[in-house]
Design a protein around this motif. Structure first.
Motif, PDB file in Angstrom:
ATOM      1  N   GLY A   1      48.860  38.528  38.582  1.00  0.00           N
ATOM      2  CA  GLY A   1      48.368  37.706  39.678  1.00  0.00           C
ATOM      3  C   GLY A   1      47.150  38.311  40.344  1.00  0.00           C
ATOM      4  N   GLY A   2      47.158  39.628  40.530  1.00  0.00           N
ATOM      5  CA  GLY A   2      46.012  40.286  41.142  1.00  0.00           C
ATOM      6  C   GLY A   2      44.768  40.195  40.281  1.00  0.00           C
ATOM      7  N   GLN A   3      44.938  40.319  38.971  1.00  0.00           N
ATOM      8  CA  GLN A   3      43.798  40.179  38.072  1.00  0.00           C
ATOM      9  C   GLN A   3      43.266  38.750  38.081  1.00  0.00           C
ATOM     10  N   GLN A   4      44.161  37.773  38.109  1.00  0.00           N
ATOM     11  CA  GLN A   4      43.715  36.388  38.179  1.00  0.00           C
ATOM     12  C   GLN A   4      42.909  36.131  39.455  1.00  0.00           C
ATOM     13  N   GLN A   5      43.360  36.706  40.556  1.00  0.00           N
ATOM     14  CA  GLN A   5      42.638  36.476  41.805  1.00  0.00           C
ATOM     15  C   GLN A   5      41.290  37.179  41.790  1.00  0.00           C
ATOM     16  N   ARG A   6      41.208  38.352  41.154  1.00  0.00           N
ATOM     17  CA  ARG A   6      39.905  39.007  41.021  1.00  0.00           C
ATOM     18  C   ARG A   6      38.962  38.172  40.155  1.00  0.00           C
ATOM     19  N   VAL A   7      39.499  37.520  39.123  1.00  0.00           N
ATOM     20  CA  VAL A   7      38.668  36.597  38.337  1.00  0.00           C
ATOM     21  C   VAL A   7      38.206  35.437  39.214  1.00  0.00           C
TER      22      VAL A   7
ATOM     23  N   THR B   1      40.822  45.219  48.447  1.00  0.00           N
ATOM     24  CA  THR B   1      39.790  46.237  48.211  1.00  0.00           C
ATOM     25  C   THR B   1      38.490  45.595  47.763  1.00  0.00           C
ATOM     26  N   VAL B   2      38.572  44.635  46.845  1.00  0.00           N
ATOM     27  CA  VAL B   2      37.369  43.928  46.394  1.00  0.00           C
ATOM     28  C   VAL B   2      36.732  43.188  47.561  1.00  0.00           C
ATOM     29  N   MET B   3      37.545  42.539  48.382  1.00  0.00           N
ATOM     30  CA  MET B   3      37.004  41.779  49.514  1.00  0.00           C
ATOM     31  C   MET B   3      36.332  42.699  50.526  1.00  0.00           C
ATOM     32  N   LYS B   4      36.914  43.862  50.772  1.00  0.00           N
ATOM     33  CA  LYS B   4      36.290  44.815  51.692  1.00  0.00           C
ATOM     34  C   LYS B   4      34.961  45.302  51.148  1.00  0.00           C
ATOM     35  N   GLU B   5      34.878  45.547  49.847  1.00  0.00           N
ATOM     36  CA  GLU B   5      33.616  45.966  49.238  1.00  0.00           C
ATOM     37  C   GLU B   5      32.552  44.885  49.399  1.00  0.00           C
ATOM     38  N   LEU B   6      32.935  43.624  49.231  1.00  0.00           N
ATOM     39  CA  LEU B   6      31.984  42.528  49.413  1.00  0.00           C
ATOM     40  C   LEU B   6      31.497  42.474  50.857  1.00  0.00           C
ATOM     41  N   ALA B   7      32.404  42.670  51.804  1.00  0.00           N
ATOM     42  CA  ALA B   7      32.015  42.681  53.215  1.00  0.00           C
ATOM     43  C   ALA B   7      31.040  43.815  53.492  1.00  0.00           C
ATOM     44  N   ASP B   8      31.319  44.987  52.929  1.00  0.00           N
ATOM     45  CA  ASP B   8      30.439  46.143  53.139  1.00  0.00           C
ATOM     46  C   ASP B   8      29.054  45.916  52.536  1.00  0.00           C
ATOM     47  N   GLU B   9      28.977  45.078  51.509  1.00  0.00           N
ATOM     48  CA  GLU B   9      27.688  44.775  50.874  1.00  0.00           C
ATOM     49  C   GLU B   9      26.909  43.703  51.628  1.00  0.00           C
ATOM     50  N   GLY B  10      27.531  43.108  52.637  1.00  0.00           N
ATOM     51  CA  GLY B  10      26.820  42.132  53.446  1.00  0.00           C
ATOM     52  C   GLY B  10      27.010  40.682  53.070  1.00  0.00           C
ATOM     53  N   TRP B  11      28.017  40.374  52.234  1.00  0.00           N
ATOM     54  CA  TRP B  11      28.311  38.985  51.933  1.00  0.00           C
ATOM     55  C   TRP B  11      28.830  38.291  53.194  1.00  0.00           C
ATOM     56  N   THR B  12      28.410  37.050  53.392  1.00  0.00           N
ATOM     57  CA  THR B  12      28.900  36.248  54.511  1.00  0.00           C
ATOM     58  C   THR B  12      30.200  35.588  54.084  1.00  0.00           C
ATOM     59  N   MET B  13      31.276  35.805  54.873  1.00  0.00           N
ATOM     60  CA  MET B  13      32.602  35.387  54.451  1.00  0.00           C
ATOM     61  C   MET B  13      33.369  34.762  55.607  1.00  0.00           C
ATOM     62  N   VAL B  14      34.095  33.687  55.298  1.00  0.00           N
ATOM     63  CA  VAL B  14      35.098  33.132  56.206  1.00  0.00           C
ATOM     64  C   VAL B  14      36.431  33.231  55.476  1.00  0.00           C
TER      65      VAL B  14
ATOM     66  N   LEU C   1      32.372  41.123  36.213  1.00  0.00           N
ATOM     67  CA  LEU C   1      33.681  41.557  35.736  1.00  0.00           C
ATOM     68  C   LEU C   1      33.772  43.078  35.706  1.00  0.00           C
ATOM     69  N   ALA C   2      32.679  43.732  35.363  1.00  0.00           N
ATOM     70  CA  ALA C   2      32.674  45.200  35.352  1.00  0.00           C
ATOM     71  C   ALA C   2      32.872  45.764  36.755  1.00  0.00           C
ATOM     72  N   ARG C   3      32.283  45.142  37.740  1.00  0.00           N
ATOM     73  CA  ARG C   3      32.360  45.681  39.092  1.00  0.00           C
ATOM     74  C   ARG C   3      33.757  45.557  39.683  1.00  0.00           C
ATOM     75  N   VAL C   4      34.584  44.615  39.164  1.00  0.00           N
ATOM     76  CA  VAL C   4      35.960  44.503  39.657  1.00  0.00           C
ATOM     77  C   VAL C   4      36.965  45.063  38.652  1.00  0.00           C
ATOM     78  N   GLY C   5      36.463  45.809  37.664  1.00  0.00           N
ATOM     79  CA  GLY C   5      37.347  46.503  36.735  1.00  0.00           C
ATOM     80  C   GLY C   5      38.024  45.617  35.715  1.00  0.00           C
ATOM     81  N   LEU C   6      37.375  44.522  35.313  1.00  0.00           N
ATOM     82  CA  LEU C   6      38.003  43.589  34.378  1.00  0.00           C
ATOM     83  C   LEU C   6      37.177  43.357  33.122  1.00  0.00           C
ATOM     84  N   SER C   7      36.316  44.289  32.779  1.00  0.00           N
ATOM     85  CA  SER C   7      35.504  44.113  31.568  1.00  0.00           C
ATOM     86  C   SER C   7      36.374  43.926  30.333  1.00  0.00           C
ATOM     87  N   ASP C   8      37.507  44.635  30.288  1.00  0.00           N
ATOM     88  CA  ASP C   8      38.362  44.569  29.100  1.00  0.00           C
ATOM     89  C   ASP C   8      39.166  43.269  29.028  1.00  0.00           C
TER      90      ASP C   8
END
Length: 276
Positions: free
Chosen positions: A171-177, A209-222, A153-160
């Motif tokens: 809606g954007g926060q729900q999708q980040r969750v 933005t979150v999805m691009k960061e995951l891709a840059d970290e090497g997560w395998t995604m479809v 949650l901290a890494r996607v800015g939702l700790s609070d």
């Protein structure tokens, strides 16, 4: 340099000959998908082309009529054999149903889905939504699951928003969750089903933005997406589906700049130049 060059031919997922009909509607007609570790594969195409059915078939949420889905190291699920068992006698149907349940569960154990409409439990807090899978499915100790959830949650800015309920989020926060909930399962494969299509335009960017960061970290995604700019910038391979078949596949530069198939060209023209 492509993110996947270091992985060589390290194939994580192979799907071959996926067929699916709903009544008389033949939705998938022999679809093949192959995904290497660390790779992002984008599925594009018009509504009704079969993209979501392909995605749901990759982790057994949808049961194809035929075809094979295999993850490196197992499982390998032969949906044609499952269909044959269902058509057999009582004993074969019973044994086949047990085997199919185990095989599809094994597919889901190694993947996680981010849905179009979040699918959060409305009566549970953000934290409770995130730890549900790790605690109930993976039997991870609650304290361990909470620690992992708080980090994500901290890494996607939702700790609070840890103790907020879904209706208190945008809606954007729900999708980040929803993305955090998938990551908490530590899957080998992340599946995204049009994750921004239900969002207001101003909220799309925070999810991409979150999805691009995951891709840059090497997560395998479809990723099933209508966000063509995202597919162009982030994907390693793009598959264009039309009428339940993969019409064309290739690197984003080739698909978007010089498509080989006329059907691909017409689709991109309609999406990229709607007023021409």
């Amino acid at each position: 340099m492509s993110r996947t060059e270091d992985f060589g031919s390290d194939i994580l997922l192979t799907a071959r000959g996926i067929e699916k009909s709903f009544g008389s509607n033949h939705v998938l007609r022999g679809v093949d998908v192959q995904v290497r570790r660390g790779e992002v594969v984008a599925l594009i195409g018009a509504s009704g082309s079969g993209k979501t059915t392909v995605l749901r078939s990759l982790n057994g949420l949808e049961t194809p009529d035929a075809g094979l889905v295999e993850l490196d190291g197992g499982p390998a699920v032969d949906f044609g054999a499952q269909a044959a068992a269902r058509a057999g006698g009582w004993a074969a149907r019973r044994a086949g149903a047990r085997r199919a349940k185990v095989e599809r569960a094994a597919l889901r154990d190694r993947s996680a889905m981010v849905f179009q409409h979040h699918n959060l439990f409305p009566h549970r807090t953000v934290l409770e939504n995130v730890i549900e899978g790790p605690c109930q499915v993976q039997r991870i100790p609650r304290a361990t699951a909470i620690g992992r959830a708080e980090e994500l949650l901290a890494r996607v800015g939702l700790s609070d928003k840890r103790d907020a309920y879904p209706h208190e989020l945008s809606g954007g926060q729900q999708q980040r969750v929803g993305i955090v909930r998938a990551l908490a399962l530590e899957p080998d494969l992340l599946l995204f089903d049009e994750p921004t299509s239900a969002l207001d335009p101003e909220l799309v960017g925070e999810v991409l933005t979150v999805m691009k960061e995951l891709a840059d970290e090497g997560w395998t995604m479809v990723v099933v997406t209508h966000e063509l700019q995202f597919a162009r910038q982030v994907a390693d391979e793009v598959l264009f589906l039309d009428g339940g078949v993969v019409v064309e596949r290739g690197a984003p530069a080739q698909i978007f700049s010089n498509p080989a198939e006329d059907r691909t060209r017409r689709f991109l023209d309609r999406i990229l130049h709607p007023l021409d």
